[in-house]
Design a protein around this motif. Sequence first.
Motif, PDB file in Angstrom:
ATOM      1  N   MET A   1       7.244   4.256   0.260  1.00  0.00           N
ATOM      2  CA  MET A   1       6.050   4.175   1.116  1.00  0.00           C
ATOM      3  C   MET A   1       4.830   3.888   0.241  1.00  0.00           C
ATOM      4  SD  MET A   1       5.195   4.886   4.443  1.00  0.00           S
ATOM      5  CE  MET A   1       6.246   6.108   5.178  1.00  0.00           C
ATOM      6  N   ASN A   2       4.135   2.799   0.509  1.00  0.00           N
ATOM      7  CA  ASN A   2       2.926   2.462  -0.262  1.00  0.00           C
ATOM      8  C   ASN A   2       1.683   2.896   0.489  1.00  0.00           C
ATOM      9  OD1 ASN A   2       4.005   1.169  -2.590  1.00  0.00           O
ATOM     10  ND2 ASN A   2       4.576  -0.557  -1.275  1.00  0.00           N
ATOM     11  N   VAL A   3       0.877   3.699  -0.187  1.00  0.00           N
ATOM     12  CA  VAL A   3      -0.324   4.241   0.437  1.00  0.00           C
ATOM     13  C   VAL A   3      -1.539   3.804  -0.357  1.00  0.00           C
ATOM     14  CG1 VAL A   3      -1.597   6.387   0.912  1.00  0.00           C
ATOM     15  CG2 VAL A   3       0.864   6.281   1.354  1.00  0.00           C
ATOM     16  N   VAL A   4      -2.585   3.355   0.349  1.00  0.00           N
ATOM     17  CA  VAL A   4      -3.852   3.135  -0.339  1.00  0.00           C
ATOM     18  C   VAL A   4      -4.856   4.108   0.260  1.00  0.00           C
ATOM     19  CG1 VAL A   4      -4.551   1.225   1.176  1.00  0.00           C
ATOM     20  CG2 VAL A   4      -5.600   1.457  -1.050  1.00  0.00           C
ATOM     21  N   MET A   5      -5.636   4.732  -0.617  1.00  0.00           N
ATOM     22  CA  MET A   5      -6.620   5.723  -0.194  1.00  0.00           C
ATOM     23  C   MET A   5      -7.987   5.162  -0.545  1.00  0.00           C
ATOM     24  SD  MET A   5      -6.799   8.843   1.039  1.00  0.00           S
ATOM     25  CE  MET A   5      -5.098   9.330   0.900  1.00  0.00           C
ATOM     26  N   ALA A  17      -3.362  12.511  -4.453  1.00  0.00           N
ATOM     27  CA  ALA A  17      -2.483  13.195  -5.416  1.00  0.00           C
ATOM     28  C   ALA A  17      -1.354  13.920  -4.680  1.00  0.00           C
ATOM     29  CB  ALA A  17      -3.298  14.175  -6.262  1.00  0.00           C
ATOM     30  N   CYS A  18      -1.664  14.506  -3.517  1.00  0.00           N
ATOM     31  CA  CYS A  18      -0.628  15.254  -2.784  1.00  0.00           C
ATOM     32  C   CYS A  18       0.394  14.311  -2.134  1.00  0.00           C
ATOM     33  CB  CYS A  18      -1.264  16.175  -1.746  1.00  0.00           C
ATOM     34  SG  CYS A  18      -2.143  17.568  -2.493  1.00  0.00           S
ATOM     35  N   PHE A  19      -0.058  13.163  -1.608  1.00  0.00           N
ATOM     36  CA  PHE A  19       0.914  12.194  -1.069  1.00  0.00           C
ATOM     37  C   PHE A  19       1.829  11.686  -2.194  1.00  0.00           C
ATOM     38  CE2 PHE A  19      -2.153  11.038   2.606  1.00  0.00           C
ATOM     39  CZ  PHE A  19      -1.478  11.871   3.491  1.00  0.00           C
ATOM     40  N   ALA A  20       1.247  11.498  -3.390  1.00  0.00           N
ATOM     41  CA  ALA A  20       2.075  11.085  -4.532  1.00  0.00           C
ATOM     42  C   ALA A  20       3.084  12.184  -4.856  1.00  0.00           C
ATOM     43  CB  ALA A  20       1.192  10.772  -5.741  1.00  0.00           C
ATOM     44  N   GLU A  21       2.637  13.425  -4.770  1.00  0.00           N
ATOM     45  CA  GLU A  21       3.536  14.565  -5.003  1.00  0.00           C
ATOM     46  C   GLU A  21       4.677  14.566  -3.973  1.00  0.00           C
ATOM     47  OE1 GLU A  21       3.384  16.573  -7.517  1.00  0.00           O
ATOM     48  OE2 GLU A  21       4.642  18.273  -6.917  1.00  0.00           O
ATOM     49  N   PHE A  22       4.383  14.117  -2.746  1.00  0.00           N
ATOM     50  CA  PHE A  22       5.425  13.999  -1.712  1.00  0.00           C
ATOM     51  C   PHE A  22       6.411  12.869  -2.039  1.00  0.00           C
ATOM     52  CE2 PHE A  22       2.527  15.533   2.057  1.00  0.00           C
ATOM     53  CZ  PHE A  22       2.608  16.831   1.601  1.00  0.00           C
ATOM     54  N   GLY A  23       6.034  11.987  -2.988  1.00  0.00           N
ATOM     55  CA  GLY A  23       6.941  10.899  -3.362  1.00  0.00           C
ATOM     56  C   GLY A  23       6.431   9.510  -3.019  1.00  0.00           C
ATOM     57  N   ALA A  24       5.289   9.421  -2.344  1.00  0.00           N
ATOM     58  CA  ALA A  24       4.754   8.094  -2.002  1.00  0.00           C
ATOM     59  C   ALA A  24       4.157   7.440  -3.248  1.00  0.00           C
ATOM     60  CB  ALA A  24       3.688   8.229  -0.919  1.00  0.00           C
ATOM     61  N   SER A  25       3.987   6.131  -3.155  1.00  0.00           N
ATOM     62  CA  SER A  25       3.329   5.407  -4.235  1.00  0.00           C
ATOM     63  C   SER A  25       1.885   5.189  -3.792  1.00  0.00           C
ATOM     64  CB  SER A  25       4.072   4.084  -4.421  1.00  0.00           C
ATOM     65  OG  SER A  25       3.427   3.344  -5.383  1.00  0.00           O
ATOM     66  N   VAL A  26       0.944   5.816  -4.490  1.00  0.00           N
ATOM     67  CA  VAL A  26      -0.435   5.884  -3.987  1.00  0.00           C
ATOM     68  C   VAL A  26      -1.420   5.193  -4.934  1.00  0.00           C
ATOM     69  CG1 VAL A  26      -2.296   7.445  -3.258  1.00  0.00           C
ATOM     70  CG2 VAL A  26       0.095   8.121  -2.924  1.00  0.00           C
ATOM     71  N   ARG A 180       5.587   5.942  10.947  1.00  0.00           N
ATOM     72  CA  ARG A 180       5.141   5.810   9.542  1.00  0.00           C
ATOM     73  C   ARG A 180       4.494   7.090   9.050  1.00  0.00           C
ATOM     74  NH1 ARG A 180       3.508  -0.163   7.634  1.00  0.00           N
ATOM     75  NH2 ARG A 180       5.622  -0.857   7.939  1.00  0.00           N
ATOM     76  N   LEU A 181       3.635   7.659   9.895  1.00  0.00           N
ATOM     77  CA  LEU A 181       2.934   8.874   9.470  1.00  0.00           C
ATOM     78  C   LEU A 181       3.913  10.044   9.347  1.00  0.00           C
ATOM     79  CD1 LEU A 181      -0.344   8.265  11.414  1.00  0.00           C
ATOM     80  CD2 LEU A 181      -0.245   8.859   8.982  1.00  0.00           C
ATOM     81  N   ARG A 182       4.850  10.125  10.295  1.00  0.00           N
ATOM     82  CA  ARG A 182       5.857  11.193  10.215  1.00  0.00           C
ATOM     83  C   ARG A 182       6.664  11.069   8.920  1.00  0.00           C
ATOM     84  NH1 ARG A 182       7.117  14.550  14.375  1.00  0.00           N
ATOM     85  NH2 ARG A 182       6.259  14.043  16.416  1.00  0.00           N
ATOM     86  N   GLU A 183       6.984   9.826   8.560  1.00  0.00           N
ATOM     87  CA  GLU A 183       7.761   9.588   7.338  1.00  0.00           C
ATOM     88  C   GLU A 183       6.964  10.050   6.105  1.00  0.00           C
ATOM     89  OE1 GLU A 183      10.732   8.794   6.883  1.00  0.00           O
ATOM     90  OE2 GLU A 183      10.753   8.262   4.750  1.00  0.00           O
ATOM     91  N   LEU A 184       5.661   9.736   6.097  1.00  0.00           N
ATOM     92  CA  LEU A 184       4.813  10.125   4.965  1.00  0.00           C
ATOM     93  C   LEU A 184       4.766  11.648   4.812  1.00  0.00           C
ATOM     94  CD1 LEU A 184       2.727   9.234   2.769  1.00  0.00           C
ATOM     95  CD2 LEU A 184       0.967   9.495   4.523  1.00  0.00           C
ATOM     96  N   TYR A 185       4.672  12.339   5.936  1.00  0.00           N
ATOM     97  CA  TYR A 185       4.529  13.809   5.907  1.00  0.00           C
ATOM     98  C   TYR A 185       5.885  14.534   5.931  1.00  0.00           C
ATOM     99  CZ  TYR A 185      -0.587  13.941   6.400  1.00  0.00           C
ATOM    100  OH  TYR A 185      -1.946  13.838   6.178  1.00  0.00           O
ATOM    101  N   ARG A 186       6.993  13.757   5.876  1.00  0.00           N
ATOM    102  CA  ARG A 186       8.317  14.375   6.042  1.00  0.00           C
ATOM    103  C   ARG A 186       8.564  15.556   5.101  1.00  0.00           C
ATOM    104  NH1 ARG A 186      13.667  12.184   4.804  1.00  0.00           N
ATOM    105  NH2 ARG A 186      12.446  10.598   3.743  1.00  0.00           N
ATOM    106  N   PRO A 187       8.102  15.504   3.837  1.00  0.00           N
ATOM    107  CA  PRO A 187       8.361  16.653   2.946  1.00  0.00           C
ATOM    108  C   PRO A 187       7.849  17.984   3.514  1.00  0.00           C
ATOM    109  CG  PRO A 187       7.596  14.781   1.678  1.00  0.00           C
ATOM    110  CD  PRO A 187       7.459  14.395   3.124  1.00  0.00           C
ATOM    111  N   LEU A 188       6.887  17.933   4.428  1.00  0.00           N
ATOM    112  CA  LEU A 188       6.375  19.186   5.000  1.00  0.00           C
ATOM    113  C   LEU A 188       7.356  19.809   5.996  1.00  0.00           C
ATOM    114  CD1 LEU A 188       2.562  18.505   5.549  1.00  0.00           C
ATOM    115  CD2 LEU A 188       3.664  19.794   3.721  1.00  0.00           C
TER     116      LEU A 188
END
Length: 434
Positions: A1-5, A17-26, A180-188
């Motif tokens: 998952m590629n995220v731009v902030m 930083a937390c989305f990266a910790e979840f495994g996304a590429s930020v 997409r959003l559910r996938e990003l937050y899946r680690p929660l």
Amino acid sequence: MNVVMIGAGYVGLVSGACFAEFGASVVCVDKQEERITALRQGKIPIYEPGLEDLVRKNADAGRLSFTTDVAGSVAKADLAFIAVGTPTRRGDGHADLKYVYAAAQEIAENLQGYTVIVDKSTVPVGTAREVARVISKTNPDADFDVASNPEFLREGSAISDFLRPDRVVLGVESERAEARLRELYRPLNLIEAPLLVTGLESAELIKYAANAFLATKISFINEMSQLCEKTGADVNAVAKGMGMDKRIGNKFLHAGPGYGGSCFPKDTLALNRMAQEYGVGSRIVEAVVEVNASQKARMVSKIREALGGSEADKRIAVLGLTFKPETDDMRDAPALAILPALIDRGATICAHDPEGMDEARPLLPEAMEYADTIEEALKDADAVVLMTEWNQYRGLNLRDVRDTMRGDVFVDLRNVYERGLMEAAGLQYTSVGR
Ligand code: NAD
Ligand code: UDX
């Protein structure tokens, strides 16, 4: 998952930083070049416990990077978050959305492939739809959805708030965006953090309603603190007794110098403005704002009275400048209202803060003095004012305090201490609502 902030401030940096910790590429984008240069060198532009380690760990793992280049990062993104500031607009209290729409415009110009554009900034109802309009107008062929994902983190505990939230709110209009959003937050899911899916308007309003309600609790207990002072009740006991009722809850009932920070003051004003614009008004939140202003003014009178009726020619040691501990953020800190009023009436102030002094200097009168140590601040002081409850100030050796000062007045605006201990050390103690 590629995220731009878009926006690497308190919220963008922590979320990235937390989305990266979840495994996304930020990729975190900021228009302040010096901020991005510093971040690339591992230097964190704000003080937030744990953030430096989290950023370094994820940057080293190749999941988190920093740039000023919106174009390249947006083109690759599955999700583009807008986490720019929404400060109070001068003159009318409305949230100033110029940074949000500028970010939307930049995103629009660079979109490639289906992208979800997510408002993480706190924005008035209708903003997500307006962001969609800006994007369609700028780039009529863009394949995108907008979403609202308000952020509830607190400064000082931002990372644990983000990684272990009470809830995540997703305002969406399409299944694709929701997926997409559910996938990003899946680690929660692992910690069973609730995910609340709503429409765009509800998600936007939840954020303002939540902040205004928390501010209401604070103004309520601050108003009670005044009644406590008149009647001889103790506001700590009153708050405790109220908070034991599970329907009320014991959080955010701590009396003090009034709420400050980058959210409650501006978000209550923006909510009032929004309610006015929709012709419904928000009398409770208007009163909350008023009570907060009078609580800060009341603190000035309290300090004056403790000093025997005048602050003229008195030297005051101030412990803590930031709006709360564990942050360097000075935005709307009560100190910014209280200290200039004391200086105007002839007081000399020497302040100490563990992290906030650099931020405070340009915002406070030039006549302010600053101390590197608590002891230096206390030296020759007629009075001490405990403004922010940093841990460093919770366990002061009160006899040493008394010996270092010239006078004996201790004004505790955060109710950290007990009167008995203060009096035993020879200090005249004043607190809030006790
Ligand atoms: P901030 O001022 O710390 O950071 C905003 C950043 O965005 C700045 O670094 C700025 O340079 C950058 N920026 C602005 N326009 C840009 C653009 N077009 N492209 C790239 N970068 C751009 O703000 P913050 O405290 O992080 O708040 C951001 C939003 O989050 C606000 O709406 C706020 O209400 C909300 N919020 C804040 C908190 C908090 O505790 N600070 C908590 C929850 C929600
Ligand atoms: C707040 C919200 O809590 C958070 O959910 C939102 O995302 C951003 O705004 P923050 O401003 O970082 O977070 O700090 P918070 O802990 O809420 O404190 C805000 C202000 O209220 C501070 O000035 C604090 O001293 C004051 N406060 C808080 C009180 O005076 N009494 C209390 O009981 C709690």
